[in-house]
Design a protein around this motif. Structure first.
Motif, PDB file in Angstrom:
ATOM      1  N   GLN A   1      10.633  27.700  40.039  1.00  0.00           N
ATOM      2  CA  GLN A   1      11.961  27.978  40.775  1.00  0.00           C
ATOM      3  C   GLN A   1      13.108  27.505  40.179  1.00  0.00           C
ATOM      4  N   GLU A   2      13.018  26.145  39.489  1.00  0.00           N
ATOM      5  CA  GLU A   2      14.089  25.437  39.065  1.00  0.00           C
ATOM      6  C   GLU A   2      14.108  25.354  37.551  1.00  0.00           C
ATOM      7  N   PRO A   3      14.483  26.689  36.743  1.00  0.00           N
ATOM      8  CA  PRO A   3      14.320  26.532  35.315  1.00  0.00           C
ATOM      9  C   PRO A   3      15.296  25.493  34.631  1.00  0.00           C
ATOM     10  N   GLY A   4      16.134  25.201  35.336  1.00  0.00           N
ATOM     11  CA  GLY A   4      17.058  24.060  34.806  1.00  0.00           C
ATOM     12  C   GLY A   4      16.264  22.789  34.713  1.00  0.00           C
ATOM     13  N   LYS A   5      15.377  22.779  35.561  1.00  0.00           N
ATOM     14  CA  LYS A   5      14.578  21.480  35.377  1.00  0.00           C
ATOM     15  C   LYS A   5      13.828  21.528  34.228  1.00  0.00           C
ATOM     16  N   LEU A   6      13.134  22.636  34.097  1.00  0.00           N
ATOM     17  CA  LEU A   6      12.428  22.747  32.760  1.00  0.00           C
ATOM     18  C   LEU A   6      13.265  22.518  31.462  1.00  0.00           C
ATOM     19  N   GLU A  15      19.596  14.727  50.535  1.00  0.00           N
ATOM     20  CA  GLU A  15      18.455  13.754  50.641  1.00  0.00           C
ATOM     21  C   GLU A  15      17.826  13.552  52.097  1.00  0.00           C
ATOM     22  N   ALA A  16      18.887  13.579  52.928  1.00  0.00           N
ATOM     23  CA  ALA A  16      18.380  13.291  54.424  1.00  0.00           C
ATOM     24  C   ALA A  16      17.562  14.297  54.986  1.00  0.00           C
ATOM     25  N   THR A  17      17.652  15.432  54.440  1.00  0.00           N
ATOM     26  CA  THR A  17      16.731  16.492  54.961  1.00  0.00           C
ATOM     27  C   THR A  17      15.402  16.610  54.025  1.00  0.00           C
ATOM     28  N   GLY A  18      15.251  15.886  52.821  1.00  0.00           N
ATOM     29  CA  GLY A  18      14.146  16.020  51.959  1.00  0.00           C
ATOM     30  C   GLY A  18      14.709  15.762  50.642  1.00  0.00           C
ATOM     31  N   ILE A  19      13.905  15.015  49.811  1.00  0.00           N
ATOM     32  CA  ILE A  19      14.387  14.822  48.605  1.00  0.00           C
ATOM     33  C   ILE A  19      14.328  16.092  47.703  1.00  0.00           C
ATOM     34  N   GLY A  20      15.393  16.449  47.144  1.00  0.00           N
ATOM     35  CA  GLY A  20      15.296  17.852  46.314  1.00  0.00           C
ATOM     36  C   GLY A  20      16.120  17.683  45.260  1.00  0.00           C
ATOM     37  N   GLY A  21      17.106  16.551  44.907  1.00  0.00           N
ATOM     38  CA  GLY A  21      17.952  16.573  43.614  1.00  0.00           C
ATOM     39  C   GLY A  21      19.323  17.000  43.900  1.00  0.00           C
ATOM     40  N   ARG A  24      19.230  29.811  47.396  1.00  0.00           N
ATOM     41  CA  ARG A  24      19.331  28.706  46.727  1.00  0.00           C
ATOM     42  C   ARG A  24      18.556  27.577  46.919  1.00  0.00           C
ATOM     43  N   ILE A  25      18.773  27.275  48.239  1.00  0.00           N
ATOM     44  CA  ILE A  25      18.298  26.121  49.077  1.00  0.00           C
ATOM     45  C   ILE A  25      16.722  26.374  49.163  1.00  0.00           C
ATOM     46  N   ALA A  26      16.396  27.731  49.684  1.00  0.00           N
ATOM     47  CA  ALA A  26      14.812  28.106  49.695  1.00  0.00           C
ATOM     48  C   ALA A  26      13.970  27.906  48.247  1.00  0.00           C
ATOM     49  N   ARG A  27      14.828  28.215  47.175  1.00  0.00           N
ATOM     50  CA  ARG A  27      14.295  27.817  45.934  1.00  0.00           C
ATOM     51  C   ARG A  27      13.950  26.560  45.397  1.00  0.00           C
ATOM     52  N   GLY A  28      15.225  25.699  45.927  1.00  0.00           N
ATOM     53  CA  GLY A  28      15.163  24.328  45.568  1.00  0.00           C
ATOM     54  C   GLY A  28      13.896  23.481  46.301  1.00  0.00           C
ATOM     55  N   ARG A  29      14.045  23.870  47.651  1.00  0.00           N
ATOM     56  CA  ARG A  29      12.942  23.457  48.506  1.00  0.00           C
ATOM     57  C   ARG A  29      11.480  23.637  48.278  1.00  0.00           C
ATOM     58  N   SER A  30      11.402  24.702  47.556  1.00  0.00           N
ATOM     59  CA  SER A  30       9.907  25.227  47.076  1.00  0.00           C
ATOM     60  C   SER A  30       9.746  24.414  45.892  1.00  0.00           C
ATOM     61  N   PHE A  31      10.536  24.268  44.825  1.00  0.00           N
ATOM     62  CA  PHE A  31      10.298  23.124  43.769  1.00  0.00           C
ATOM     63  C   PHE A  31      10.032  21.811  44.252  1.00  0.00           C
ATOM     64  N   ALA A  32      10.847  21.723  45.306  1.00  0.00           N
ATOM     65  CA  ALA A  32      10.550  20.237  45.638  1.00  0.00           C
ATOM     66  C   ALA A  32       9.447  19.711  46.485  1.00  0.00           C
ATOM     67  N   VAL A  33       8.938  20.715  47.078  1.00  0.00           N
ATOM     68  CA  VAL A  33       7.523  20.586  47.438  1.00  0.00           C
ATOM     69  C   VAL A  33       6.444  20.617  46.410  1.00  0.00           C
TER      70      VAL A  33
END
Length: 529
Positions: A217-222, A329-335, A369-378
């Motif tokens: 979900q986050e190719p930038g992280k790769l 981050e108050a809603t969940g650690i995601g970057g 965008r947020i849905a993708r980011g949260r999926s990666f965070a999980v």
């Protein structure tokens, strides 16, 4: 009260989420007050050298940063809004209390971060119709024998010294804990000339294989990961998985660290211990959201996938308290990228709730965008959990709370001998978390230890008392004594009756953040009957 201290929207925090929220809200036409403890914007993620004295530093201010151009754009937009009066920036100030006013809106009390507070008492208060909380997070720490020695640091603190001061905290380092942040810290140390003896991750990289779609979900992280791998190969940094630091040695300062292999649950494998000659141990066990103001305002919380207490928000970042939004981050650690999107969406929701028109296409894009980011965070949290059996590394005399010098044995005895059945009972009895940091350092470890001793899983109701306090940050008695306006008519934090609360379409408190719907609209919150 100064007219500059009245706003349509107050934003707390000037990191990725808060900075994005402030400039977006101002550009929609809202009058914004931005309050931040830092003297410069950027938060912990974009911490950088003093902008007034950049010529005093050997390297450019962007050294060691990702997404720096995005930050520069946000910083320039903020400066334009400050110049035109769209944003009033209150730097170097902390919010220590938020009250809902009987007539509507919020009253925020602030204090100077350092030094004597020269502002008049009336100017320390900020009134706003709506508030976005974007307080960020701090390093999560787990105790091990010797963790209080000078030379043991949080990984985030080590990186902060590199970014803000371009100073390395040691000469020979081991970086230990779990998660991809370890790679970033180790690479930064190596670039600064530090010999990184080892990077020890308590988990196996193969855990990522369990959630391959989330990782994509986050190719930038790769891409960032490839960059770290290149640095590791060039600098010959050994990466040891399923390996932990079991203890730190030294007299007056760190002189060595013992590492050992662990099994999948985190139990040490006998015979695998070895000692490393180091003068710096950087621990990184993830991050803990700075949730005090969220809890103090009475907003609903939950336990996230990584064990953190986080704010419950709907699909547009609204909390359960009308007029209060949370982002970052108050809603969940995601970057940082995730935080920027959440801050922007919270600002758009606040503008809609204020009756302004916003570009709905932008809102839909941000939700996706947020849905993708949260999926990666999980996926990240599931691949890099705190090991289940981490408490087996501890000795009876290992300090859990360094402020009050409370050892592990005192926590366990309070549960077994005094029948304390939750972390709050242990806290008020044995005093862990009662010192200067008020549990910010030891709170997570304390709640986990109590949960293991009692056999009860950690719940939001168990963790909230550790962060609920009438004064959210250290405060001078003089600040209380000089309050110019009574607050008797203001509703105390958490006193609002939330029974029958109805959020906008698509509101969810799903345990998995990736389950947040894309169909939620930006319609204003329905008022309680």
């Amino acid at each position: 009260m100064s007219v500059e201290n009245r706003a349509d929207l107050a934003v707390v925090g000037a990191g990725p989420a808060g900075l994005s929220a402030a400039v977006t809200a101002a550009e929609t036409g809202l009058r914004v007050v931005l309050v931040d403890a830092g003297t410069q914007t950027g938060g912990q993620y974009w911490r950088h050298p003093d902008e007034r004295h950049l010529d005093a530093f050997a390297d450019p201010e962007h050294t060691g940063h990702h997404h720096w151009e995005h930050y520069r754009g946000l910083r320039d937009r903020l400066r334009r809004q400050v110049e035109t009066g769209g944003v009033v920036h209150r730097a170097g100030r902390q919010v220590w209390r938020i009250d809902r006013e009987a007539a509507g809106g919020f009253l925020m009390r602030t204090t100077a971060v350092t030094g004597v507070d020269a502002a008049a008492a009336v100017d320390r208060a900020i009134r706003a119709e709506r508030v976005v909380l974007a307080p960020g997070a701090y390093d999560r720490q787990l105790p091990v024998p010797g963790w209080t020695l000078p030379g043991v640091m949080a990984a985030g603190g080590v990186q902060a010294m590199l970014k803000a001061n371009q100073v390395a905290a040691g000469r020979r380092a081991v970086v230990a804990g779990t998660g991809p942040f370890l790679l970033s810290v180790a690479a930064g140390l190596a670039r600064a000339g530090v010999e990184v003896v080892a990077v020890c991750d308590a988990n196996a990289l193969s855990r990522w294989a369990a959630t391959p779609l989330r990782a994509l979900q986050e190719p930038g992280k790769l891409i960032e990961g490839v960059g770290y791998a290149t640095t590791f190969v060039r600098e010959r940094i050994p990466l040891r998985t399923r390996t932990i630091v079991t203890s730190v040695a030294g007299e007056g300062r760190v002189t060595g660290a013992t590492v050992a292999r662990v099994d999948a649950a985190g139990r040490v494998r006998p015979g695998t211990e070895r000692t490393l000659d180091v003068d710096l141990v950087a621990f990184g066990w993830g991050f803990t959201p700075q949730i005090e103001l969220v809890v103090g305002a009475g907003a609903e919380t939950r336990i996230d996938v990584d064990g953190s207490l986080v704010a419950v928000v709907d699909g547009d970042q609204r909390t359960s308290v009308p007029g209060l939004y949370a982002a970052g981050e108050a809603t969940g650690i995601g970057g940082a990228v995730q935080s920027c999107a959440e801050g922007e969406l919270a600002a758009l929701a606040a503008a809609v709730d204020a009756g302004l028109a916003v570009p709905m296409a932008s809102a839909r894009r941000l939700r996706r965008r947020i849905a993708r980011g949260r999926s990666f965070a999980v996926g990240m949290h599931r691949a890099s959990p705190v090991p289940e059996q981490w408490a087996t590394w501890l000795r009876d005399d290992t300090l859990v709370c360094r402020c009050e010098e409370v050892p592990v044995s005192a926590v366990r005895d309070t549960v077994t001998d005094l029948a304390a059945d939750d972390a709050r009972d242990v806290r008020v009895t044995a005093r862990p978390g009662m010192g200067m940091c008020q549990g910010r350092v030891c709170g997570f470890a304390l709640s986990c230890l109590v949960g293991q001793e009692t056999g009860r899983p950690r719940r939001a109701a168990d963790v909230e008392p550790l962060v609920r306090r009438p004064i959210g940050t250290p405060l001078r008695v003089a600040d209380l004594a000089e309050l110019a306006e009574p607050t008797a008519q203001a509703e105390p934090p958490g006193s609002a009756d939330l029974a029958g609360f109805a959020g906008p379409a698509g509101f969810t408190a799903a345990a998995d953040p990736a389950d947040l719907p894309d169909s939620a609209d930006l319609s204003p919150r329905k008022e309680r009957s």
